[in-house]
Motif scaffolding. Structure first.
Motif, short mmCIF file in Angstrom:
data_model
loop_
_atom_site.label_atom_id
_atom_site.label_comp_id
_atom_site.label_asym_id
_atom_site.label_seq_id
_atom_site.Cartn_x
_atom_site.Cartn_y
_atom_site.Cartn_z
N LYS A 106 0.83 -1.20 0.00
CA LYS A 106 0.00 0.00 0.00
C LYS A 106 0.86 1.25 0.00
O LYS A 106 0.53 2.24 -0.66
CB LYS A 106 -0.92 0.00 1.22
N ALA A 107 1.96 1.19 0.75
CA ALA A 107 2.86 2.34 0.80
C ALA A 107 3.43 2.66 -0.59
O ALA A 107 3.52 3.82 -0.99
CB ALA A 107 4.00 2.08 1.79
N ARG A 108 3.80 1.58 -1.32
CA ARG A 108 4.31 1.80 -2.67
C ARG A 108 3.24 2.39 -3.58
O ARG A 108 3.54 3.24 -4.43
CB ARG A 108 4.83 0.48 -3.24
N ILE A 109 1.99 1.93 -3.39
CA ILE A 109 0.88 2.48 -4.18
C ILE A 109 0.70 3.97 -3.87
O ILE A 109 0.55 4.80 -4.77
CB ILE A 109 -0.43 1.71 -3.90
N TYR A 110 0.73 4.30 -2.55
CA TYR A 110 0.57 5.70 -2.16
C TYR A 110 1.73 6.56 -2.67
O TYR A 110 1.54 7.71 -3.07
CB TYR A 110 0.46 5.81 -0.64
N GLU A 111 2.93 5.97 -2.65
CA GLU A 111 4.09 6.71 -3.16
C GLU A 111 3.92 7.01 -4.64
O GLU A 111 4.22 8.11 -5.10
CB GLU A 111 5.37 5.89 -2.93
N LYS A 112 3.44 6.00 -5.40
CA LYS A 112 3.22 6.21 -6.83
C LYS A 112 2.12 7.23 -7.07
O LYS A 112 2.23 8.10 -7.94
CB LYS A 112 2.85 4.88 -7.49
N GLN A 113 1.04 7.14 -6.28
CA GLN A 113 -0.04 8.10 -6.44
C GLN A 113 0.42 9.51 -6.12
O GLN A 113 0.06 10.47 -6.81
CB GLN A 113 -1.21 7.71 -5.53
N HIS A 114 1.25 9.63 -5.09
CA HIS A 114 1.78 10.95 -4.73
C HIS A 114 2.66 11.49 -5.85
O HIS A 114 2.58 12.67 -6.21
CB HIS A 114 2.59 10.84 -3.44
N ALA A 115 3.51 10.60 -6.42
CA ALA A 115 4.36 11.01 -7.54
C ALA A 115 3.52 11.40 -8.75
O ALA A 115 3.83 12.38 -9.45
CB ALA A 115 5.33 9.88 -7.90
N ASP A 116 2.43 10.65 -8.99
CA ASP A 116 1.54 10.97 -10.11
C ASP A 116 0.86 12.33 -9.91
O ASP A 116 0.71 13.11 -10.86
CB ASP A 116 0.48 9.88 -10.27
N ILE A 117 0.45 12.61 -8.67
CA ILE A 117 -0.18 13.90 -8.38
C ILE A 117 0.80 15.03 -8.63
O ILE A 117 0.45 16.06 -9.22
CB ILE A 117 -0.69 13.92 -6.92
N ASP A 118 2.04 14.85 -8.21
CA ASP A 118 3.07 15.86 -8.45
C ASP A 118 3.28 16.05 -9.95
O ASP A 118 3.44 17.19 -10.42
CB ASP A 118 4.40 15.44 -7.80
N ARG A 119 3.28 14.94 -10.70
CA ARG A 119 3.48 15.02 -12.14
C ARG A 119 2.31 15.74 -12.81
O ARG A 119 2.51 16.59 -13.69
CB ARG A 119 3.62 13.61 -12.71
N ILE A 120 1.08 15.41 -12.39
CA ILE A 120 -0.10 16.07 -12.96
C ILE A 120 -0.07 17.57 -12.65
O ILE A 120 -0.35 18.40 -13.53
CB ILE A 120 -1.40 15.43 -12.40
N SER A 122 2.54 19.38 -12.12
CA SER A 122 3.60 19.97 -12.94
C SER A 122 3.13 20.19 -14.37
O SER A 122 3.37 21.26 -14.96
CB SER A 122 4.84 19.06 -12.93
N ILE A 123 2.42 19.20 -14.93
CA ILE A 123 1.91 19.33 -16.29
C ILE A 123 0.94 20.50 -16.38
O ILE A 123 1.03 21.35 -17.27
CB ILE A 123 1.22 18.03 -16.75
N CYS A 124 -0.01 20.54 -15.45
CA CYS A 124 -1.04 21.60 -15.45
C CYS A 124 -0.41 22.97 -15.30
O CYS A 124 -0.82 23.95 -15.95
CB CYS A 124 -2.06 21.34 -14.36
N GLN A 125 0.59 23.06 -14.43
CA GLN A 125 1.26 24.35 -14.21
C GLN A 125 2.00 24.80 -15.47
O GLN A 125 1.95 25.99 -15.83
CB GLN A 125 2.24 24.21 -13.04
N LYS A 126 2.66 23.87 -16.13
CA LYS A 126 3.45 24.23 -17.32
C LYS A 126 2.57 24.63 -18.49
O LYS A 126 2.84 25.64 -19.16
CB LYS A 126 4.36 23.06 -17.71
N SER A 142 5.67 15.46 -23.89
CA SER A 142 6.86 15.04 -23.15
C SER A 142 6.54 14.70 -21.70
O SER A 142 7.08 13.73 -21.14
CB SER A 142 7.92 16.14 -23.20
N GLU A 143 5.64 15.44 -21.07
CA GLU A 143 5.30 15.20 -19.67
C GLU A 143 4.36 13.99 -19.53
O GLU A 143 4.48 13.20 -18.60
CB GLU A 143 4.65 16.44 -19.06
N ALA A 144 3.41 13.87 -20.46
CA ALA A 144 2.44 12.76 -20.37
C ALA A 144 3.12 11.41 -20.54
O ALA A 144 2.67 10.40 -19.98
CB ALA A 144 1.35 12.94 -21.42
N ARG A 145 4.20 11.36 -21.28
CA ARG A 145 4.92 10.10 -21.47
C ARG A 145 5.49 9.57 -20.16
O ARG A 145 5.72 8.37 -20.01
CB ARG A 145 6.04 10.27 -22.49
#
Length: 453
Positions: A106-120, A122-126, A142-145
């Motif tokens: 679960k921790a790994r899932i939450y870590e990935k979700q947190h990383a995905d939120i950061d990525r989203i 970043s994309i929205c901000q850019k 480039s970001e969506a990949r």
């Protein structure tokens, strides 16, 4: 402690095995019991069920050899109790490890979700900070990949009033490709279906799911040998209640995307809709500043901005540079006779003729009122006269229909001027000179071309 415990137990066992006589065996058994009791105390202090189980069993064995079955039974019961505790501890440890494994998962899932939120984020901000369409597409791809497994990114902008895709772009292997605009309503693409139902679509097997959303008879023929995406997500773009397009990510593999990927793309789509709207508004304002609102030609401001730039390029390279100034003859009389709406339509048609018969690289602009300017880089006086003559003949032969349905003919007067690029004249000097040449053409009877000697 463990070493001491094991050493004493081993010593006691060795002592039993060495002596075989009855008396020696008795003496050795006493020594073994003493050492084993000490070892048992040490094992108890350690809280080791394993060692207490083994030592109790050894002690029970000594008492059994002596025939003291009561003590032998007591130590065997202790040994059995510690064995049960040991099994219980092992079961508990296995349960803890199992739960720990789940927690880590679960921790790994939450870590990935947190990383995905950061990525989203970043994309929205850019994309929200960009006003150029091409930059938005490049960043998005480039970001969506890094967020999705994708081979193709597709983006389409939709005009709901005209029911038409105005602009569509797809990026594959880093290469951007343009798709010509097309009218919707044919049910020939999944994108059209998304625009109609205003909901996202997830497809993980193109062969079995794709034709749920389109009319197979209206799909274009597929190119042989070319792989086609098997998995895809389509998300609509909105501004308020108005559909403005759609975005799609696509993969050549089956079963690539999940419902979570749909949610991620919908989040990005919400920001993308605003970014594209801002880009369109920015360019609309920029166009209104740089172009005449009535004719669509470049504005007077652009004559100085673009004209000066092209002029100094020609001065630097030593190329010729010319101007043509055009005036619609007797426009005031047409306005007085048929009204200003007719006069405006005449100006619009005249500007269309100027635009149509100008060359690639020429700059056509409305100078003011009924006057127009053509900026002709790398063109000498003879070339400028040819351009002017071509437009003059089109004016003379064109029949314009008034608001009341009456045919009207009109003509134009033309002034032509070539800069002396070796003298490095000021750009404004050429405008004054070509205006003087236009004045001579009007003074000489209009519907003609004049240039300063």
């Amino acid at each position: 402690y463990l070493l001491d415990c094991m050493a004493r137990a081993s010593r006691a066992q060795a002592a039993i095995m060495v002596f075989s006589e009855e008396r020696a065996k008795q003496k050795c058994g006493d020594a073994a019991l003493m050492h084993l009791e000490e070892a048992l105390k040490t094992a108890a202090e350690l809280g080791s069920n394993l060692y207490q189980h083994e030592i109790n069993r050894e002690i029970a064995g000594i008492y059994q050899q002596r025939g003291d079955y009561m003590n032998a039974l007591r130590y065997l019961e202790n040994s059995s109790w510690h064995k049960k505790s040991m099994i219980k501890d092992q079961s508990l440890m296995a349960l803890v490890q199992k739960r720990y494994s789940k927690v880590r998962k679960k921790a790994r899932i939450y870590e990935k979700q947190h990383a995905d939120i950061d990525r989203i984020y970043s994309i929205c901000q850019k994309i929200s900070s960009r006003l150029e369409y091409d930059e938005i597409v490049e960043i998005l791809y480039s970001e969506a990949r890094q967020l999705f497994s994708l081979d193709i990114l597709l983006l389409a902008q939709y005009d709901s009033k005209k029911a038409r895709i105005n602009r569509a772009t797809y990026v594959e292997n880093g290469k951007t490709n343009r798709i010509e605009g097309f009218a919707t309503g044919e049910k020939s693409t999944v994108g059209e279906h998304v625009l109609n139902v205003r909901e996202s679509i997830l497809i993980n097997d193109r062969d079995s799911e794709y034709f749920r959303y389109i009319d197979p008879a209206k799909q274009g023929s597929l190119k042989e040998g070319r792989p086609y995406p098997q998995s895809m997500i389509y998300c609509p773009l909105f501004i308020g209640e108005v559909s403005t397009g759609y975005i799609s990510i696509q993969s050549f593999s089956r079963g690539t995307y999940t419902a979570e990927d749909v949610y991620k793309l919908e989040t990005i789509a919400a920001y993308l809709s605003i970014a594209l709207e801002n880009s369109d508004l920015y360019h609309a304002i920029e166009h209104s500043v740089s172009h005449d609102f009535l004719t669509g030609l470049s504005s007077r401001r652009e004559i100085f901005v673009k004209g000066k730039k092209r002029y100094f390029e020609c001065v630097t390279s030593g190329s010729p540079f010319s101007l043509v100034m055009i005036d619609i003859d007797y426009l005031k009389k047409i306005n007085d006779a048929y009204g200003h709406r007719t006069g405006d339509r005449l100006l619009t048609e005249a500007s269309d003729i100027i635009r149509l018969h100008s060359r690639a690289g020429d700059i056509s602009a409305r100078y003011g009122g009924e006057e127009f300017v053509l900026i002709l880089p790398e063109t000498d006086i003879e070339g400028a006269r040819k351009v002017a003559e071509r437009i003059r003949e089109q004016f003379e032969n064109h029949v314009f229909c008034s608001e009341c349905g009456q045919d009207i003919k009109f003509t134009g007067s033309f002034g032509v001027y070539q800069y002396d690029t070796f003298k490095n004249e000021e750009f404004e000097h050429g405008l004054m000179a070509v205006d003087e040449a236009l004045y001579q053409a009007k003074k000489s009877g209009r519907n003609r071309i004049s240039h300063l000697e």
